[in-house]
Design an enzyme around this catalytic site. Structure first.
Site, PDB file in Angstrom:
ATOM      1  N   CYS A 399       0.969  -1.131  -0.241  1.00 45.39           N
ATOM      2  CA  CYS A 399       0.176   0.027   0.107  1.00 45.39           C
ATOM      3  C   CYS A 399       0.951   1.172  -0.012  1.00 45.39           C
ATOM      4  O   CYS A 399       0.971   1.995   1.013  1.00 45.39           O
ATOM      5  CB  CYS A 399      -0.972  -0.075   1.077  1.00 45.39           C
ATOM      6  N   TYR A 429      21.946  -7.260  -0.366  1.00 49.51           N
ATOM      7  CA  TYR A 429      20.878  -6.104   0.127  1.00 49.51           C
ATOM      8  C   TYR A 429      19.486  -6.329  -0.252  1.00 49.51           C
ATOM      9  O   TYR A 429      18.697  -5.262  -0.264  1.00 49.51           O
ATOM     10  CB  TYR A 429      21.405  -4.826  -0.083  1.00 49.51           C
TER      11      TYR A 429
END
Length: 478
Positions: A399, A429
């Site tokens: 969202c 990462y």
């Protein structure tokens, strides 16, 4: 900036770095993909000899896939490249894998088997390294705010070095080592003031940031370390940033460190200089990342020049590659959920179409595009297509409007729900910075090699998250 090329398939919305489609959109560029990535005769992506569809069927989607042979080969190749380059200038060199890039017990063992030590940046990473059986003398502990408990664990375990990041830390390490009756080797992290050509958040050696000591403060630090019987000054450390493509920045840092080392040698030995890591990789076919062989030779040449100019002896040199080893070995697999065409107005009038391709992961499994504006590419993983290219933006299901996995790339026009997408160069990462935002699963990590796959780290599911919620009662929710 928009791409001015006249390719019939190029979009006016495409950035200048994105090459217009030429030839086969199904091709896997060897500059970006892991070394065993290929396609089956029917067009499906193979990683380590295992089909993408089989991986998602067995381990779920999304999924982090580590090409074990590729990662081991890169680690061994890095060690060999730097050993050869520095042997040529009469220097001893050692590599420590920067575990913050991607760490599990298996990966730590792979690095040790390739001849690398380990660089850890927290007590948690240290525990993984120790659980893997890594020799403590080959582990270095980083961090700008190490707790007393982390320091005690490091000293008790017999770590080869603790990298000092403040004057206060010198006192803490000294006190703990004295309490334990140990002499702890330490290195001073210097802020060399070198500005790496990278994102400002990734440049770790400019003056106004949290890491390292200025040279004036480092003089005080060195004097204090030498006053304490429980500490030994092992050397100097510098890390100028991440995703660096040129040797020049390392040469500039080496020059500053070697001149400072020559000054400190008047008061006692300084046997080691650590120039950090941050070697860049290709995330896009258009990226021109250097080979580690070329980078090693370039940096060695810079170090030799500085030693000659300063009249310094050659110290032991240490590096901390992480991304260059883990990054290209990793691929993330997703399943497409929806597609949506958006009409984008153009400055000169008219509009252009961008297709949004939504997958079942997003910023929770790869935060780098949202955090750094990092660019990745994508390819269909379950099939090939002869459809015309379409400019797409691959987005996640969170969202957040900034939940973007691939900002800009071309995929076949017929990309559709239930297709599988693969994003290469996600080994560094991504899993290590993953979250459970919106209560999504944290994907599993699997290793592929010679046609087989096994779990390195299992999927963390909503059941795991609910079990950590003290208000959850399984009986009431069954």
């Amino acid at each position: 900036m928009q791409n001015p090329t006249a390719s019939p398939f190029s979009s006016p919305l495409a950035p200048t770095w994105l090459r217009p489609p030429e030839g086969d959109l199904n091709r896997l560029d060897g500059n970006v993909w892991s070394s065993t990535a290929s396609r089956t005769p029917d067009g499906e992506l193979l990683l380590g000899g295992v089909r993408a569809s089989e991986l998602l069927e067995r381990f779920g989607s999304p999924l982090y896939v580590v090409d074990e042979a590729d990662m081991r080969t890169r680690a061994e190749g890095a060690a060999a490249a730097f050993a050869e380059a520095f042997r040529a200038i009469g220097a001893e060199v050692e590599l420590h894998y920067a575990s913050k890039a991607f760490l599990s017990i298996d990966i730590a063992r792979w690095m040790a088997e390739a001849g690398l030590g380990l660089d850890v940046a927290s007590g948690g990473e240290l525990e993984v390294a120790l659980a893997a059986g890594i020799e403590p003398a080959r582990i270095g502990l980083h961090g700008n705010n190490k707790s007393r408990a982390e320091i005690r664990r490091a000293v008790e375990a017999g770590l080869g070095s603790i990298i000092v990041d403040s004057l206060q830390e010198i006192e803490r390490i000294g006190e703990v080592a004295a309490e334990l009756g140990r002499v702890q080797p330490v290195m001073i992290r210097l802020n060399a003031g070198i500005h790496a050509s990278t994102h400002s958040y990734l440049a770790t050696s400019h003056e106004d940031q949290k890491f390292g000591l200025t040279f004036d403060v480092a003089r005080t630090a060195a004097a204090r370390i030498r006053e304490l019987d429980s500490l030994e000054l092992l050397g100097l450390h510098s890390h100028i940033g991440s995703s660096i493509y040129e040797a020049a920045g390392f040469g500039a840092a080496a020059e500053k460190l070697m001149r400072f080392r020559a000054e400190l040698l008047e008061g006692g030995p300084v046997p080691e200089v650590n120039l950090g890591g941050g070697f860049g990789i290709a995330y896009l076919p258009s990226d021109d990342a250097p080979t580690l062989d070329a980078l090693a030779r370039g940096i060695a040449g810079e170090v030799a020049r500085v030693c000659e100019e300063t009249g310094s002896d050659m110290p032991r040199i240490t590096f901390e590659p992480g991304r260059a080893i883990a990054g290209p070995a990793g691929t993330t697999l997703y399943t497409v959920g929806t597609t949506k065409d958006v009409s984008v107005p153009l400055e000169g009038g008219g509009a252009a179409r961008r297709r949004y391709v939504a997958v079942d992961g997003g910023m929770s499994d790869n935060i780098r595009p949202a955090l750094y504006g990092s660019n990745y590419c994508a390819r269909l993983a379950n099939r090939v297509s002869e459809a015309a290219p379409q400019l797409v933006r691959v987005v996640g299901k969170h969202c957040e409007s900034g939940d973007i996995v691939v900002h800009d790339d071309y995929l076949p026009e017929d990309v559709a729900p239930d297709d599988l997408l693969a994003v290469p160069a996600t080994g560094a990462y991504c899993w290590s910075m993953a979250s459970h935002y919106n209560y999504l699963d944290r994907p599993a990590v699997v290793a592929v090699r010679d046609g087989s796959a096994r779990t390195l780290v299992r999927r963390i599911t909503i059941d795991d998250l609910l079990a950590a919620d003290t208000a959850w009662t399984p009986e009431e929710n069954s």
